[in-house]
Design a protein around this motif. Structure first.
Motif, PDB file in Angstrom:
ATOM      1  N   LEU A 174       8.335 -49.333 110.116  1.00 54.38           N
ATOM      2  CA  LEU A 174       8.949 -48.260 109.321  1.00 54.38           C
ATOM      3  C   LEU A 174      10.433 -48.132 109.639  1.00 54.38           C
ATOM      4  O   LEU A 174      10.835 -48.254 110.791  1.00 54.38           O
ATOM      5  N   PRO A 175      11.240 -47.863 108.619  1.00 51.45           N
ATOM      6  CA  PRO A 175      12.670 -47.673 108.894  1.00 51.45           C
ATOM      7  C   PRO A 175      12.893 -46.369 109.668  1.00 51.45           C
ATOM      8  O   PRO A 175      12.138 -45.416 109.505  1.00 51.45           O
ATOM      9  N   SER A 195      16.942 -44.801 105.306  1.00 50.92           N
ATOM     10  CA  SER A 195      15.881 -45.223 104.369  1.00 50.92           C
ATOM     11  C   SER A 195      14.579 -44.492 104.631  1.00 50.92           C
ATOM     12  O   SER A 195      13.672 -44.537 103.809  1.00 50.92           O
ATOM     13  N   ASN A 196      14.448 -43.887 105.807  1.00 47.09           N
ATOM     14  CA  ASN A 196      13.227 -43.108 106.034  1.00 47.09           C
ATOM     15  C   ASN A 196      13.342 -41.807 105.243  1.00 47.09           C
ATOM     16  O   ASN A 196      14.359 -41.128 105.291  1.00 47.09           O
ATOM     17  N   ILE A 197      12.284 -41.473 104.534  1.00 44.36           N
ATOM     18  CA  ILE A 197      12.330 -40.297 103.659  1.00 44.36           C
ATOM     19  C   ILE A 197      12.494 -39.001 104.466  1.00 44.36           C
ATOM     20  O   ILE A 197      13.007 -38.002 103.963  1.00 44.36           O
ATOM     21  N   LYS A 254       2.297 -41.951 112.800  1.00 41.37           N
ATOM     22  CA  LYS A 254       1.885 -42.303 111.437  1.00 41.37           C
ATOM     23  C   LYS A 254       0.404 -42.668 111.405  1.00 41.37           C
ATOM     24  O   LYS A 254       0.000 -43.659 112.015  1.00 41.37           O
ATOM     25  N   VAL A 273       0.450 -46.839 104.889  1.00 49.75           N
ATOM     26  CA  VAL A 273       1.795 -46.917 104.277  1.00 49.75           C
ATOM     27  C   VAL A 273       1.762 -47.753 102.999  1.00 49.75           C
ATOM     28  O   VAL A 273       1.034 -48.753 102.927  1.00 49.75           O
ATOM     29  N   ALA A 274       2.564 -47.355 102.034  1.00 53.01           N
ATOM     30  CA  ALA A 274       2.628 -48.024 100.727  1.00 53.01           C
ATOM     31  C   ALA A 274       1.221 -48.228 100.182  1.00 53.01           C
ATOM     32  O   ALA A 274       0.809 -49.315  99.813  1.00 53.01           O
ATOM     33  N   ALA A 275       0.493 -47.132 100.137  1.00 54.51           N
ATOM     34  CA  ALA A 275      -0.936 -47.189  99.862  1.00 54.51           C
ATOM     35  C   ALA A 275      -1.365 -46.374  98.664  1.00 54.51           C
ATOM     36  O   ALA A 275      -2.505 -46.440  98.233  1.00 54.51           O
ATOM     37  N   GLY A 276      -0.441 -45.550  98.124  1.00 57.50           N
ATOM     38  CA  GLY A 276      -0.821 -44.653  97.037  1.00 57.50           C
ATOM     39  C   GLY A 276      -1.352 -43.333  97.539  1.00 57.50           C
ATOM     40  O   GLY A 276      -2.036 -42.600  96.833  1.00 57.50           O
ATOM     41  N   MET A 277      -1.015 -42.991  98.806  1.00 59.44           N
ATOM     42  CA  MET A 277      -1.499 -41.736  99.394  1.00 59.44           C
ATOM     43  C   MET A 277      -0.358 -40.771  99.713  1.00 59.44           C
ATOM     44  O   MET A 277      -0.556 -39.781 100.415  1.00 59.44           O
ATOM     45  N   ALA A 278       0.824 -41.055  99.193  1.00 55.54           N
ATOM     46  CA  ALA A 278       1.995 -40.183  99.346  1.00 55.54           C
ATOM     47  C   ALA A 278       2.352 -39.897 100.802  1.00 55.54           C
ATOM     48  O   ALA A 278       2.812 -38.794 101.131  1.00 55.54           O
ATOM     49  N   GLY A 299       4.794 -41.016 102.720  1.00 57.82           N
ATOM     50  CA  GLY A 299       6.216 -40.713 102.908  1.00 57.82           C
ATOM     51  C   GLY A 299       6.554 -39.331 102.371  1.00 57.82           C
ATOM     52  O   GLY A 299       7.247 -38.547 103.031  1.00 57.82           O
ATOM     53  N   ASP A 343       5.540 -36.618 104.709  1.00 54.28           N
ATOM     54  CA  ASP A 343       6.467 -36.462 105.842  1.00 54.28           C
ATOM     55  C   ASP A 343       7.716 -35.691 105.422  1.00 54.28           C
ATOM     56  O   ASP A 343       8.223 -34.850 106.171  1.00 54.28           O
ATOM     57  N   ASP A 346       6.754 -36.771  94.405  1.00 49.45           N
ATOM     58  CA  ASP A 346       5.517 -36.192  94.943  1.00 49.45           C
ATOM     59  C   ASP A 346       5.767 -35.170  96.048  1.00 49.45           C
ATOM     60  O   ASP A 346       4.821 -34.560  96.554  1.00 49.45           O
ATOM     61  N   THR A 401       5.020 -49.457  94.214  1.00 47.82           N
ATOM     62  CA  THR A 401       4.806 -48.450  93.172  1.00 47.82           C
ATOM     63  C   THR A 401       5.700 -48.726  91.960  1.00 47.82           C
ATOM     64  O   THR A 401       5.240 -48.698  90.820  1.00 47.82           O
TER      65      THR A 401
HETATM   66  P1  ATP Z   1       3.061 -42.761  96.843  1.00 44.06           P
HETATM   67  O1  ATP Z   1       1.621 -42.417  96.852  1.00 44.06           O
HETATM   68  O2  ATP Z   1       3.968 -41.541  96.751  1.00 44.06           O
HETATM   69  O3  ATP Z   1       3.415 -43.856  95.903  1.00 44.06           O
HETATM   70  P2  ATP Z   1       2.931 -44.617  98.948  1.00 44.06           P
HETATM   71  O4  ATP Z   1       1.730 -44.351  99.765  1.00 44.06           O
HETATM   72  O5  ATP Z   1       2.786 -45.660  97.896  1.00 44.06           O
HETATM   73  O6  ATP Z   1       3.409 -43.273  98.316  1.00 44.06           O
HETATM   74  P3  ATP Z   1       4.654 -44.491 101.234  1.00 44.06           P
HETATM   75  O7  ATP Z   1       3.659 -44.752 102.285  1.00 44.06           O
HETATM   76  O8  ATP Z   1       5.093 -43.092 101.041  1.00 44.06           O
HETATM   77  O9  ATP Z   1       4.126 -45.076  99.834  1.00 44.06           O
HETATM   78  O10 ATP Z   1       5.934 -45.395 101.543  1.00 44.06           O
HETATM   79  C1  ATP Z   1       6.417 -46.410 100.751  1.00 44.06           C
HETATM   80  C2  ATP Z   1       7.650 -47.055 101.376  1.00 44.06           C
HETATM   81  O11 ATP Z   1       8.555 -46.064 101.856  1.00 44.06           O
HETATM   82  C3  ATP Z   1       7.316 -47.942 102.551  1.00 44.06           C
HETATM   83  O12 ATP Z   1       7.626 -49.238 102.185  1.00 44.06           O
HETATM   84  C4  ATP Z   1       8.164 -47.460 103.711  1.00 44.06           C
HETATM   85  O13 ATP Z   1       8.894 -48.489 104.318  1.00 44.06           O
HETATM   86  C5  ATP Z   1       9.101 -46.424 103.130  1.00 44.06           C
HETATM   87  N1  ATP Z   1       9.166 -45.201 103.970  1.00 44.06           N
HETATM   88  C6  ATP Z   1      10.253 -44.489 104.242  1.00 44.06           C
HETATM   89  N2  ATP Z   1       9.979 -43.421 105.010  1.00 44.06           N
HETATM   90  C7  ATP Z   1       8.655 -43.447 105.228  1.00 44.06           C
HETATM   91  C8  ATP Z   1       7.776 -42.603 105.955  1.00 44.06           C
HETATM   92  N3  ATP Z   1       8.212 -41.529 106.619  1.00 44.06           N
HETATM   93  N4  ATP Z   1       6.472 -42.915 105.960  1.00 44.06           N
HETATM   94  C9  ATP Z   1       6.038 -43.996 105.271  1.00 44.06           C
HETATM   95  N5  ATP Z   1       6.821 -44.833 104.585  1.00 44.06           N
HETATM   96  C10 ATP Z   1       8.125 -44.573 104.554  1.00 44.06           C
END
Ligand code: ATP
Length: 292
Positions: free
Chosen positions: A61-62, A66-68, A92, A96-101, A103, A106, A137, A178
């Motif tokens: 993770l950044p 870039s970190n939200i 965490k 991550v990047a899973a469709g579970m919001a 970021g 956080d 989101d 996404t």
């Molecule tokens: P959504 O359901 O809103 O589409 P998601 O589950 O698809 O969210 P996230 O896990 O929120 O996606 O993160 C997507 C990208 O954002 C990752 O590639 C990650 O590197 C970057 N990112 C930045 N900050 C965070 C954070 N605090 N937690 C997770 N990912 C983060």
């Protein structure tokens, strides 16, 4: 110094429809959102040095702008003129990047946490207004519970809570962007889920009315790329889920069960058959039982 500990909860989509594309490239959506009892832990502390420092237990993770979390902190600092620096420690747990919001959750925790720490006294509605600048989101993640999200996801209406049930969440070991999923969505071919019927089922407390209306228009983009999503859904249904679907743009799949043992057994089989899957057995997080 001033500090606080927060839980940042994940969401699933019980229904996800895209009804149009806006001129600015965003999509008009209608989504039924549900918070689940799966969360990151975020510790925030004020520091002397005027900087935003982020530490996390996930190497990939950044930890920069870039970190939200960083974006949300800047919005709060600039809007309310907060002085000094901030330290964030993120544990965490949400895939991550899973469709579970994950970021967005956080970012929401960051805003709620800073509002409390600095005694800003801002109502949730104001934080939600600001939150959309960090991500579509984020307002929902501040609100939490069961909600209908419209517009680009920021127009929120609270719904009756999803009845108690078991939610088996499984993320296959594939990555999904996404933005690219939305870009490749062909709206003309979309099979639109019955969102209004789902809202009505929630108001009746009718769980099977909800699960029988599961539908996510983004499945038509993500599933053909990753047949493993279909395999997880089929397995969950075969093993007794009321129904199973993909959350958000994927690739996470979840199944809703009324029987805890069946949900647990399905999780065990999933892990055996797909050792790289991230599997969690969880429940709905509803606002009636938890104060904000
Ligand atoms: P959504 O359901 O809103 O589409 P998601 O589950 O698809 O969210 P996230 O896990 O929120 O996606 O993160 C997507 C990208 O954002 C990752 O590639 C990650 O590197 C970057 N990112 C930045 N900050 C965070 C954070 N605090 N937690 C997770 N990912 C983060």
């Amino acid at each position: 110094m001033n500090s606080c500990n927060l839980k940042a909860y994940a969401k699933i989509n019980l229904g996800l429809d895209v009804i149009g594309r806006r001129e600015d490239g965003y999509h008009e959506v209608r989504m039924v959102m549900q918070t689940v009892n799966l969360y990151d832990r975020l510790f925030i502390k004020e520091i002397e040095k005027d900087a935003i420092i982020i530490k996390t237990d996930k190497r990939f993770l950044p930890v920069n702008e870039s970190n939200i979390i960083y974006k949300a902190a800047v919005i709060m600092k600039e809007t309310f003129g907060l002085k000094g620096g901030l330290f964030f420690d993120l544990k965490k747990n949400i895939p991550v990047a899973a469709g579970m919001a994950g970021g967005s959750a956080d970012a929401a925790a960051t805003m709620v946490g800073l509002n409390n720490m600095f005694r800003l006294g801002q109502p949730m509605s104001r934080l939600m207004e600001l939150g959309v600048r960090a991500g579509a989101d984020v307002p929902y993640c501040i609100m939490r519970g069961t909600a209908l999200a419209e517009g680009i996801g920021e127009k929120l209406t609270r719904l009756d809570p999803l009845p108690e049930c078991q939610i088996l969440v499984a993320k296959p070991p594939v990555n999904v962007s996404t933005a690219s999923v939305y870009k490749r969505l062909v709206l003309e071919n979309a099979v639109h889920p019955d969102i209004d019927g789902m809202v009505e089922s929630l108001s009746r407390g009718d769980l099977s009315g909800v699960t029988s209306r599961f539908g996510n228009v983004l499945e038509q983009v993500t599933e053909p790329d990753h047949p493993i999503i279909t395999e997880y859904k089929d397995l969950m249904r075969e093993m007794g889920a009321e129904n199973a679907m993909m959350s958000g743009s994927g690739p996470t799949v979840f199944g809703i069960f009324t029987d805890k043992d069946k949900a647990g057994d399905t999780g065990t089989v999933l892990k055996e058959r797909y050792p790289a899957a991230q599997v969690y057995l969880t429940r709905p997080f509803n606002m009636r039982k938890h104060s904000h």
